[in-house]
Design a protein around this motif. Sequence first.
Motif, PDB file in Angstrom:
ATOM      1  N   THR A  84       3.675   6.896  -6.459  1.00  0.00           N
ATOM      2  CA  THR A  84       2.800   7.672  -7.341  1.00  0.00           C
ATOM      3  C   THR A  84       2.813   9.149  -6.963  1.00  0.00           C
ATOM      4  OG1 THR A  84       1.355   5.736  -7.605  1.00  0.00           O
ATOM      5  CG2 THR A  84       0.449   7.888  -8.227  1.00  0.00           C
ATOM      6  N   LEU A  85       2.648   9.430  -5.686  1.00  0.00           N
ATOM      7  CA  LEU A  85       2.651  10.815  -5.209  1.00  0.00           C
ATOM      8  C   LEU A  85       4.009  11.482  -5.439  1.00  0.00           C
ATOM      9  CD1 LEU A  85       1.001  12.988  -3.656  1.00  0.00           C
ATOM     10  CD2 LEU A  85       1.977  12.064  -1.541  1.00  0.00           C
ATOM     11  N   ILE A 125       3.034   1.756  -3.471  1.00  0.00           N
ATOM     12  CA  ILE A 125       2.280   2.232  -4.631  1.00  0.00           C
ATOM     13  C   ILE A 125       1.844   3.685  -4.440  1.00  0.00           C
ATOM     14  CG2 ILE A 125       0.161   1.909  -5.970  1.00  0.00           C
ATOM     15  CD1 ILE A 125       0.429  -1.102  -5.430  1.00  0.00           C
ATOM     16  N   SER A 126       1.304   4.001  -3.263  1.00  0.00           N
ATOM     17  CA  SER A 126       0.776   5.347  -3.032  1.00  0.00           C
ATOM     18  C   SER A 126       1.885   6.403  -2.978  1.00  0.00           C
ATOM     19  CB  SER A 126      -0.049   5.380  -1.739  1.00  0.00           C
ATOM     20  OG  SER A 126       0.722   4.946  -0.634  1.00  0.00           O
ATOM     21  N   LEU A 127       2.974   6.114  -2.253  1.00  0.00           N
ATOM     22  CA  LEU A 127       4.038   7.111  -2.114  1.00  0.00           C
ATOM     23  C   LEU A 127       4.851   7.289  -3.399  1.00  0.00           C
ATOM     24  CD1 LEU A 127       5.395   6.528   1.522  1.00  0.00           C
ATOM     25  CD2 LEU A 127       3.754   8.229   0.685  1.00  0.00           C
ATOM     26  N   LEU A 132       0.823  -1.211   0.000  1.00  0.00           N
ATOM     27  CA  LEU A 132       0.000   0.000   0.000  1.00  0.00           C
ATOM     28  C   LEU A 132       0.861   1.266   0.000  1.00  0.00           C
ATOM     29  CD1 LEU A 132      -2.945   1.047   0.204  1.00  0.00           C
ATOM     30  CD2 LEU A 132      -2.643   1.073   2.686  1.00  0.00           C
ATOM     31  N   LEU A 133       1.846   1.313   0.898  1.00  0.00           N
ATOM     32  CA  LEU A 133       2.701   2.499   0.993  1.00  0.00           C
ATOM     33  C   LEU A 133       3.551   2.684  -0.262  1.00  0.00           C
ATOM     34  CD1 LEU A 133       3.961   2.342   4.706  1.00  0.00           C
ATOM     35  CD2 LEU A 133       2.418   4.033   3.705  1.00  0.00           C
TER      36      LEU A 133
END
Length: 382
Positions: free
Chosen positions: A345-346, A341-343, A338-339
């Motif tokens: 991308t951001l 992919i999200s971080l 989760l972390l």
Amino acid sequence: MALALALSYTKVLGVEKRSILAFIMVSALILTFIFTSGISLALRSKAPTEIKDEEFFGFLALVALAGIFVGAINCSLLLIYSYLKVEIPAPIYIVCFVYSFFACVNMGYQDALLAMNNLKLATIFDFTTVAVQIATMTFFITLSQTSLIISVFIAFIFSYALISFATSSIFLNSFQLNLALLSSGIRSIIKLSHQQHLFGIANGLVDRVDRFLIGLILPIGVLAKYALLSSIISFARFFPDAAVKLNLLRHHQGKTKKGISSDLSTIIVIVIAGIAFAVCAQLFIKFVFGDLWLLPLSVGFLFVAQEILRGNYQVKAVQLIALGGKSEISKISFLLILLSISLITLGSFIFGILGVPIAMVCVYLILTLRITRVLKKVTSVG
């Protein structure tokens, strides 16, 4: 050998074609891990004498089925990539499907060899795969009858197909194939894989999801440059990976008190060596490939920091598994996915290519703190 092969076809293909090749290969690997990591870990967690014939062939059937799904989904992803970045010729989609299928099958069948405890044959096949790739790619590029990127894909497809068929013949001679029991074997493997799946996906996906997201988010040439730099620096993964295996061996031998040294002098040596390795990698790229392939030196330094933290995290993760913390490691694995992919991308949208290693440094710092806290809790309870 694999690194030398990667450097050679990188030099031949150029930035744009190398980016397309990297996207297809990374997507195929990520999808393979998603579809097969759970069943692979389930099979390898059993002793070779405990694996029933129908379970073994059930695993092989599931891997072949997964290969079809991997090929089809990867072609769909390539279509999206083509829409976002650059038009992809129709023949590339055909080789994408065939490559993705055999890449999945080859990896799954190699895991099956390990499940049979046939490490020597798996090693020989691994070596043969790269040797065949080098020979085939050299032949087709010299022949000049196909495009360069197709020649590279043909080399990979031929080697994977050759080894997959050779491995299949060994399985057919070693086990009794009973089609009537095949469905029960498939169900048994799927049932065993439920507890293993998330941890297996996390291990394989996180190491490659950065390239996948770079391919979709950032300009087309960035992926080729990042793939080149990360391939060279990742060569040093041998050291933390070896440390992980040695640490697991100590736990199995009951030597839990003797850990891997993490005093200040060791950390300083590792950091200095990492910085020197990043500088050497940049100089190598500059003189061999040219300035066009260079990324900022800060990306190399951050990637080294990421690899150091990754190695430390894996050592601690293995300690937790060895102490029986399977449920805890599953939660941490989900957080890792989760972390990441999200971080990434951001970070990519905000800082560009620099945001990718920054994101992974943050991820491994957070998870190292988390896993250290869990380890203290498990150790004190023990």
